[in-house]
Design a protein around this motif. Structure first.
Motif, PDB file in Angstrom:
ATOM      1  N   LEU A   1       0.831  -1.200   0.000  1.00 38.40           N
ATOM      2  CA  LEU A   1       0.000   0.000   0.000  1.00 38.40           C
ATOM      3  C   LEU A   1       0.867   1.251   0.000  1.00 38.40           C
ATOM      4  CD1 LEU A   1      -2.714   1.387   0.137  1.00 38.40           C
ATOM      5  CD2 LEU A   1      -2.734   1.025   2.614  1.00 38.40           C
ATOM      6  N   ALA A   2       1.986   1.226   0.729  1.00 37.87           N
ATOM      7  CA  ALA A   2       2.881   2.389   0.739  1.00 37.87           C
ATOM      8  C   ALA A   2       3.441   2.665  -0.647  1.00 37.87           C
ATOM      9  CB  ALA A   2       4.021   2.157   1.738  1.00 37.87           C
ATOM     10  N   VAL A   3       3.794   1.623  -1.383  1.00 43.10           N
ATOM     11  CA  VAL A   3       4.315   1.808  -2.738  1.00 43.10           C
ATOM     12  C   VAL A   3       3.219   2.338  -3.655  1.00 43.10           C
ATOM     13  CG1 VAL A   3       5.320   0.613  -4.719  1.00 43.10           C
ATOM     14  CG2 VAL A   3       6.032   0.013  -2.401  1.00 43.10           C
ATOM     15  N   LYS A   4       1.991   1.889  -3.467  1.00 43.75           N
ATOM     16  CA  LYS A   4       0.869   2.394  -4.272  1.00 43.75           C
ATOM     17  C   LYS A   4       0.686   3.898  -4.044  1.00 43.75           C
ATOM     18  CE  LYS A   4      -2.628  -0.291  -4.135  1.00 43.75           C
ATOM     19  NZ  LYS A   4      -2.410  -1.010  -5.410  1.00 43.75           N
ATOM     20  N   LEU A   5       0.786   4.320  -2.793  1.00 39.36           N
ATOM     21  CA  LEU A   5       0.625   5.743  -2.483  1.00 39.36           C
ATOM     22  C   LEU A   5       1.800   6.559  -3.013  1.00 39.36           C
ATOM     23  CD1 LEU A   5      -0.720   5.337   1.164  1.00 39.36           C
ATOM     24  CD2 LEU A   5      -2.042   5.915  -0.869  1.00 39.36           C
ATOM     25  N   LEU A   6       3.019   6.020  -2.913  1.00 36.82           N
ATOM     26  CA  LEU A   6       4.171   6.714  -3.488  1.00 36.82           C
ATOM     27  C   LEU A   6       4.029   6.843  -5.000  1.00 36.82           C
ATOM     28  CD1 LEU A   6       7.045   5.085  -1.396  1.00 36.82           C
ATOM     29  CD2 LEU A   6       6.459   7.515  -1.428  1.00 36.82           C
ATOM     30  N   GLY A   7       3.457   5.817  -5.624  1.00 41.71           N
ATOM     31  CA  GLY A   7       3.192   5.910  -7.054  1.00 41.71           C
ATOM     32  C   GLY A   7       2.192   7.008  -7.383  1.00 41.71           C
ATOM     33  N   MET A   8       1.182   7.184  -6.532  1.00 41.21           N
ATOM     34  CA  MET A   8       0.232   8.282  -6.734  1.00 41.21           C
ATOM     35  C   MET A   8       0.930   9.636  -6.637  1.00 41.21           C
ATOM     36  SD  MET A   8      -3.125   6.999  -4.565  1.00 41.21           S
ATOM     37  CE  MET A   8      -4.080   8.443  -5.049  1.00 41.21           C
ATOM     38  N   ILE A   9       1.852   9.757  -5.699  1.00 41.22           N
ATOM     39  CA  ILE A   9       2.592  11.017  -5.547  1.00 41.22           C
ATOM     40  C   ILE A   9       3.436  11.291  -6.780  1.00 41.22           C
ATOM     41  CG2 ILE A   9       4.352  12.179  -4.170  1.00 41.22           C
ATOM     42  CD1 ILE A   9       3.349  10.550  -1.757  1.00 41.22           C
ATOM     43  N   THR A  10       4.080  10.255  -7.307  1.00 39.00           N
ATOM     44  CA  THR A  10       4.916  10.428  -8.499  1.00 39.00           C
ATOM     45  C   THR A  10       4.077  10.829  -9.701  1.00 39.00           C
ATOM     46  OG1 THR A  10       6.436   8.749  -7.628  1.00 39.00           O
ATOM     47  CG2 THR A  10       6.622   9.307  -9.956  1.00 39.00           C
ATOM     48  N   ARG A  11       2.922  10.197  -9.877  1.00 33.33           N
ATOM     49  CA  ARG A  11       2.045  10.550 -10.999  1.00 33.33           C
ATOM     50  C   ARG A  11       1.527  11.981 -10.857  1.00 33.33           C
ATOM     51  NH1 ARG A  11      -2.528   6.249 -12.192  1.00 33.33           N
ATOM     52  NH2 ARG A  11      -3.019   7.968 -13.632  1.00 33.33           N
ATOM     53  N   PHE A  12       1.225  12.392  -9.634  1.00 34.28           N
ATOM     54  CA  PHE A  12       0.758  13.760  -9.406  1.00 34.28           C
ATOM     55  C   PHE A  12       1.840  14.774  -9.800  1.00 34.28           C
ATOM     56  CE2 PHE A  12       0.618  17.452  -6.588  1.00 34.28           C
ATOM     57  CZ  PHE A  12      -0.639  17.953  -6.859  1.00 34.28           C
TER      58      PHE A  12
ATOM     59  N   LEU B   1      12.943   0.176  -3.902  1.00 33.19           N
ATOM     60  CA  LEU B   1      14.305   0.328  -4.423  1.00 33.19           C
ATOM     61  C   LEU B   1      14.359   0.694  -5.906  1.00 33.19           C
ATOM     62  CD1 LEU B   1      17.358   0.126  -4.116  1.00 33.19           C
ATOM     63  CD2 LEU B   1      17.178  -2.355  -4.380  1.00 33.19           C
ATOM     64  N   PRO B   2      13.628   0.026  -6.795  1.00 34.42           N
ATOM     65  CA  PRO B   2      13.770   0.358  -8.221  1.00 34.42           C
ATOM     66  C   PRO B   2      13.396   1.795  -8.560  1.00 34.42           C
ATOM     67  CG  PRO B   2      12.648  -1.756  -7.946  1.00 34.42           C
ATOM     68  CD  PRO B   2      12.705  -1.124  -6.597  1.00 34.42           C
ATOM     69  N   ASN B   3      12.442   2.384  -7.833  1.00 38.40           N
ATOM     70  CA  ASN B   3      11.964   3.734  -8.162  1.00 38.40           C
ATOM     71  C   ASN B   3      12.211   4.728  -7.040  1.00 38.40           C
ATOM     72  OD1 ASN B   3      10.776   2.914 -10.711  1.00 38.40           O
ATOM     73  ND2 ASN B   3       9.172   1.938  -9.500  1.00 38.40           N
ATOM     74  N   LEU B   4      13.126   4.409  -6.145  1.00 39.24           N
ATOM     75  CA  LEU B   4      13.361   5.289  -4.998  1.00 39.24           C
ATOM     76  C   LEU B   4      13.781   6.697  -5.411  1.00 39.24           C
ATOM     77  CD1 LEU B   4      14.787   4.364  -1.596  1.00 39.24           C
ATOM     78  CD2 LEU B   4      15.850   6.273  -2.776  1.00 39.24           C
ATOM     79  N   PRO B   5      14.656   6.892  -6.419  1.00 37.19           N
ATOM     80  CA  PRO B   5      15.000   8.275  -6.799  1.00 37.19           C
ATOM     81  C   PRO B   5      13.785   9.111  -7.205  1.00 37.19           C
ATOM     82  CG  PRO B   5      16.562   6.731  -7.758  1.00 37.19           C
ATOM     83  CD  PRO B   5      15.463   5.908  -7.157  1.00 37.19           C
ATOM     84  N   GLN B   6      12.869   8.517  -7.974  1.00 32.01           N
ATOM     85  CA  GLN B   6      11.672   9.260  -8.371  1.00 32.01           C
ATOM     86  C   GLN B   6      10.804   9.595  -7.168  1.00 32.01           C
ATOM     87  OE1 GLN B   6      12.899   6.605  -9.841  1.00 32.01           O
ATOM     88  NE2 GLN B   6      12.555   6.573 -12.048  1.00 32.01           N
ATOM     89  N   TYR B   7      10.703   8.667  -6.221  1.00 33.71           N
ATOM     90  CA  TYR B   7       9.893   8.933  -5.030  1.00 33.71           C
ATOM     91  C   TYR B   7      10.472  10.096  -4.228  1.00 33.71           C
ATOM     92  CZ  TYR B   7       7.838   4.318  -5.997  1.00 33.71           C
ATOM     93  OH  TYR B   7       7.213   3.253  -6.589  1.00 33.71           O
ATOM     94  N   MET B   8      11.795  10.120  -4.069  1.00 33.59           N
ATOM     95  CA  MET B   8      12.421  11.182  -3.280  1.00 33.59           C
ATOM     96  C   MET B   8      12.243  12.542  -3.948  1.00 33.59           C
ATOM     97  SD  MET B   8      13.482   9.663  -0.616  1.00 33.59           S
ATOM     98  CE  MET B   8      12.085   8.554  -0.811  1.00 33.59           C
ATOM     99  N   ILE B   9      12.419  12.585  -5.269  1.00 32.45           N
ATOM    100  CA  ILE B   9      12.248  13.854  -5.983  1.00 32.45           C
ATOM    101  C   ILE B   9      10.809  14.340  -5.876  1.00 32.45           C
ATOM    102  CG2 ILE B   9      12.216  14.864  -8.299  1.00 32.45           C
ATOM    103  CD1 ILE B   9      14.713  13.328  -8.937  1.00 32.45           C
ATOM    104  N   SER B  10       9.862  13.426  -5.973  1.00 27.44           N
ATOM    105  CA  SER B  10       8.450  13.824  -5.892  1.00 27.44           C
ATOM    106  C   SER B  10       8.120  14.391  -4.514  1.00 27.44           C
ATOM    107  CB  SER B  10       7.556  12.621  -6.200  1.00 27.44           C
ATOM    108  OG  SER B  10       7.783  12.137  -7.512  1.00 27.44           O
ATOM    109  N   LEU B  11       8.599  13.733  -3.467  1.00 29.23           N
ATOM    110  CA  LEU B  11       8.334  14.237  -2.116  1.00 29.23           C
ATOM    111  C   LEU B  11       8.956  15.616  -1.917  1.00 29.23           C
ATOM    112  CD1 LEU B  11       8.827  10.972   0.001  1.00 29.23           C
ATOM    113  CD2 LEU B  11       6.686  12.199  -0.376  1.00 29.23           C
ATOM    114  N   LEU B  12      10.165  15.816  -2.437  1.00 27.80           N
ATOM    115  CA  LEU B  12      10.819  17.109  -2.267  1.00 27.80           C
ATOM    116  C   LEU B  12      10.156  18.191  -3.119  1.00 27.80           C
ATOM    117  CD1 LEU B  12      14.602  16.143  -2.074  1.00 27.80           C
ATOM    118  CD2 LEU B  12      13.006  16.623  -0.225  1.00 27.80           C
TER     119      LEU B  12
END
Length: 865
Positions: free
Chosen positions: A221-232, A486-497
């Motif tokens: 579920l956490a990865v699903k939500l991180l994916g929503m953040i990246t798409r946003f 791990l595979p998409n961690l850079p995108q997740y970090m950039i999206s959060l920032l």
């Protein structure tokens, strides 16, 4: 992959009025915790502009009760009726008609909210909400809403409509907000229940934690939500309600991974497993015993430091010559500067009573009358005159790293004997006795961290990949999360920032590349002054909640990854640094920090559930007032989190510490000291301490009270030359190499542990895939690297057509030809067969060459036979 672009870094220079004295700053009675109270956390889920939708939930509930031919009074129904109604609503969630689905969803949301129409107080609403949530979870509502969330995420029609709109509003995310609200309420109630030691719902709580810690369907579920953040952030789904997504991600992570108490327990468990002593000191607990310090008088602007024009200095009415001014100044600061007192303690009246008894009696009192010799001998000893409770003590036990002991002994050996023994801290032959005593003191305070043990193990595995193979990776919630992101961690970090940048109070409209206001702005703009004021407060409140959630998520992940494995922490840290997290945090603090901490962006009568229980007064400008508290809990929480993140990113990293210096963080951090909270000041002083060596003598000279505060509040590392820059590790020409070496180690760790598993990374391809692998390119399948470098690909070796045809090109030594029978006996007919599965877990060049030789040898013997 581009990092964040920080534009106009110093556009908003939070000013400081030097005329304001320390008396204006009061101590803040703020208690740091994993989250705010349950009532406040639920209230922050809803924007003030969403209040009209509460009545839609009631209407949906009444319609459903009418359909079931029941009275719309939930508390008058039996538990069996409750379960029956919930099961019927779950079935209705699966119908094709979206209107019917969302009516059932709103009904379930009303139940999760505590059936507020039927209650008379906040306590009654919370109690009923807790009962309903447990009933909903037991009936499978959480899983059903996860499936609903999947449907809404993949709803291309809604996304296309939102993309074509000029301004996205609340109306574009109605269904998503209902679904996320139900998931959040269930998670938050479970989090609050987790804090109860003897909970009656312990079995449900354990089942919930287990469910969210494992993949639900195809992913976490956490990865699903991180994916929503990246798409946003990419612009493909601008209608996603980011505040609710971030709050749900934070609470899901907090419940599944654990908070402060879990971190403390896990850290000691891991230390005991590695043979290390447990840690008794806790930063949060020790900081509670500290007293907040007054800000330095020049915290606003270092450039406006008053210069002394007179060549003499007056201390205790005694004129000291200029030749002695430097030493007397240091002595005075040692006595008066352990706490950051805002006043210039130049007169006897300014000296605290505690320090007066340390004055030299021969210097006289403040009126100039000296004590005679008889009275002086009648004075009790200074040590006896100080009560035991008033003895000045440091809050922390000092630490020493193994590296510090090696360095100290190497310097001592070179100085006294003229030789060195690298990595030897046992031999003391030839060293003077005082040096040996110093070594014993250093060893007595030696601290070995979990990170040191883990790094040492990784170095051994790198040197000996066959004999020191990878241990079995323990499966825990942190490890599962790391492998998933791990595979998409850079995108997740950039999206959060990116979201943090857009929500920062210092951000300008032109720098906001994304619209985080989509779930707070209504379709119709306000028409009256009161409505405009309410919307303005709501927008500011919305930003503050987003900053709170993002900072909590980043800190939680960093702390859990660090104790699970230091290279997991370093991998996330490096990508945060590459995405400009350090200047972004400094940009956040480059504001009027006292204004931000004391902001009143809250309307108490508009908070849930106060806005729906009882008679509601008409909202007027007189009622649009802030809370009575002198500070904002969420804003101090966010500030402390960001300071802790900055500390974790820069600790022991000289290249990143230099970034603090380059971005001129010292004056920004000095202004942050105006907040009189001990824990917040502690992390500010830590950041100032690590960069003091680079700030120069003039800065240290004009900020002696900060230096004294660092000595008194921050942990000491014995033999550390933090204030004067003589540390050999602080050479700037090594910074780039230091960061590159760290990245090499992290990549090696990830490739070996996650990307080189024989079941995923080294697959036996068919003939159609063989040509693709021979290109030497790595492919990624489902987030796992599929194949390795061409020269290390065992499959390419085993499937090479030229291997047998050109075997004559390989010359075997005469010695081997004469002893090939011995080789057959030892290597082919041996009693203990080779476990190829274990060997192939660590493919490397040496192993590949051995396989090549074995295949060539076998081919030669077959032909010769």
């Amino acid at each position: 992959m581009d990092g964040l672009t920080i534009n106009s870094f110093f556009d908003n220079d939070g000013g400081f009025d030097s005329a304001n004295g320390a008396n204006e700053f009061v101590d803040l009675e703020f208690t740091y915790a994993d989250a705010d109270t349950h009532l406040n956390e639920i209230a922050e889920l809803y924007s003030y502009t969403e209040h009209n939708e509460f009545q839609l939930n009631v209407k949906a509930f009444e319609d459903q009760m009418e359909m079931y031919k029941l009275k719309p009074l939930w508390q008058q129904l039996s538990k069996e009726q409750h379960i029956s109604i919930i099961l019927k609503l779950i079935d209705q969630l699966e119908v094709l008609d979206n209107t019917m689905r969302m009516k059932a969803a709103r009904t379930l949301l009303y139940l999760a909210q505590g059936c507020w129409v039927e209650v008379q107080s906040d306590e009654e609403q919370q109690s009923l909400s807790r009962y309903n949530v447990m009933l909903l979870y037991r009936s499978g509502v959480f899983q059903a809403f996860i499936e609903l969330l999947n449907l809404e995420i993949e709803n291309a029609t809604t996304a296309n409509v939102a993309i074509r709109k000029i301004a996205v509003s609340l109306a574009d995310s109605v269904d998503l907000r209902v679904i996320l609200s139900v998931l959040y309420i269930i998670t938050e109630v479970m989090r609050a229940e987790k804090e109860i030691s003897e909970s009656e719902y312990k079995d449900l709580l354990e089942a919930f934690v287990q469910e969210i810690s494992q993949p639900i369907g195809d992913e976490l579920l956490a990865v699903k939500l991180l994916g929503m953040i990246t798409r946003f952030c990419s612009g493909s789904a601008p209608h996603f309600p980011m505040k609710k997504v971030l709050l749900l991600l934070w609470k899901i992570s907090l419940v599944s991974l654990g908070g402060t108490d879990t971190l403390k327990r896990l850290k000691n468990e891991y230390r005991v497993r590695e043979g290390l002593p447990v840690i008794t000191e806790d930063t949060l607990e020790v900081s509670k015993t500290m007293r907040a310090s007054s800000p330095p008088p020049t915290a606003g602007n270092d450039d406006n430091i008053p210069k002394r024009s007179r060549p003499f200095r007056r201390v205790r009415n005694i004129v000291i010559s200029e030749s002695l001014m430097k030493q007397s100044s240091l002595d005075e600061q040692e006595q008066l500067g352990m706490e950051l007192e805002a006043q210039n303690a130049e007169n006897e009246d300014d000296i605290p009573d505690y320090y007066r008894q340390l004055d030299d009696p021969m210097n006289g009192d403040k009126n100039g009358s000296a004590l005679n010799e008889t009275e002086f001998h009648k004075q009790p000893s200074i040590a006896a005159s100080i009560p035991p409770s008033q003895h000045p003590t440091l809050p922390w036990a000092p630490k020493v790293r193994q590296k510090d002991i090696y360095q100290f002994m190497d310097i001592s050996r070179r100085k006294f004997i003229g030789y060195s023994l690298p990595d030897n801290c046992e031999t003391t032959a030839g060293l003077p006795k005082p040096i040996c005593e110093g070594i014993n003191i250093l060893k007595r305070h030696l601290y070995t961290s979990l990170a040191d043990v883990q790094i040492k193990r990784e170095e051994e595995i790198t040197r000996n990949p066959l004999t020191k193979g990878e241990d079995e990776v323990p499966i825990n919630p942190t490890e599962i999360l790391y492998q998933a992101i791990l595979p998409n961690l850079p995108q997740y970090m950039i999206s959060l920032l990116k979201i943090l940048l857009a929500a920062a109070p210092t951000s300008k409209a032109k720098t906001e590349s994304i619209n985080i206001m989509a779930d707070v702005l209504p379709e119709d703009m306000p028409m009256t002054v009161t409505q405009s004021t309410k919307l303005g407060i709501d927008v500011s409140r919305h930003k503050e909640i987003i900053v709170k959630a993002v900072s909590a998520i980043l800190l939680l992940y960093l702390k859990h990854f660090k104790i699970n494995h230091v290279y997991q922490f370093e991998f996330m840290s490096q990508h945060l640094v590459f995405a400009n997290c350090i200047p972004l945090v400094l940009k956040f603090f480059n504001q009027s920090i006292m204004t931000y901490v004391g902001s009143k962006n809250i309307i108490p009568i508009m908070d849930f559930p106060s806005c729906v229980i009882g008679e509601q007064p008409e909202l007027t400008s007189d009622l649009v007032i802030g809370d009575s508290e002198p500070y904002s809990w969420r804003n101090i929480f966010s500030c402390i989190n960001l300071l802790r993140i900055l500390n974790k990113l820069t600790k022991w990293k000289n290249s990143r510490i230099m970034m603090l210096v380059v971005f001129k963080s010292a004056p920004i951090l000095k202004r942050t000291l105006k907040v009189r909270h001990a824990m917040m000041q502690l992390y500010v002083l830590k950041l100032l301490k690590m960069q003091t060596k680079y700030l120069g003598r003039q800065w240290r000279k004009t900020n002696m009270k900060i230096i004294s505060a660092i000595y008194g509040k921050v942990r000491h590392h014995l033999n550390s030359d933090w204030a004067f820059g003589n540390d050999l590790d602080a050479r700037p020409w090594d910074f780039q190499a230091e960061e590159c070496t760290l990245r090499t180690c992290v990549d090696r760790f990830n490739n070996r542990r996650y990307f080189s598993q024989i079941s995923n990374a080294v697959r036996f391809p068919d003939q159609t895939n063989l040509s693709n692998q021979n290109t030497g390119l790595n492919s990624i399948d489902n987030g796992v690297f599929n194949g390795i470098e061409n020269e290390l690909n065992i499959n390419n070796i085993l499937n090479s057509e030229n291997l047998i045809e050109n075997d004559d090109a390989f010359d075997l030594t005469k010695e081997f030809k004469n002893n090939y029978e011995t080789w057959l006996k030892e290597e082919v007919y041996c009693a203990n067969p080779i476990d190829w599965n274990e060997i192939l877990k660590e493919p490397n060049l040496i192993l590949i060459n051995e396989i090549k030789n074995s295949i060539h040898y076998s081919t030669y013997f077959m032909k010769s036979g």
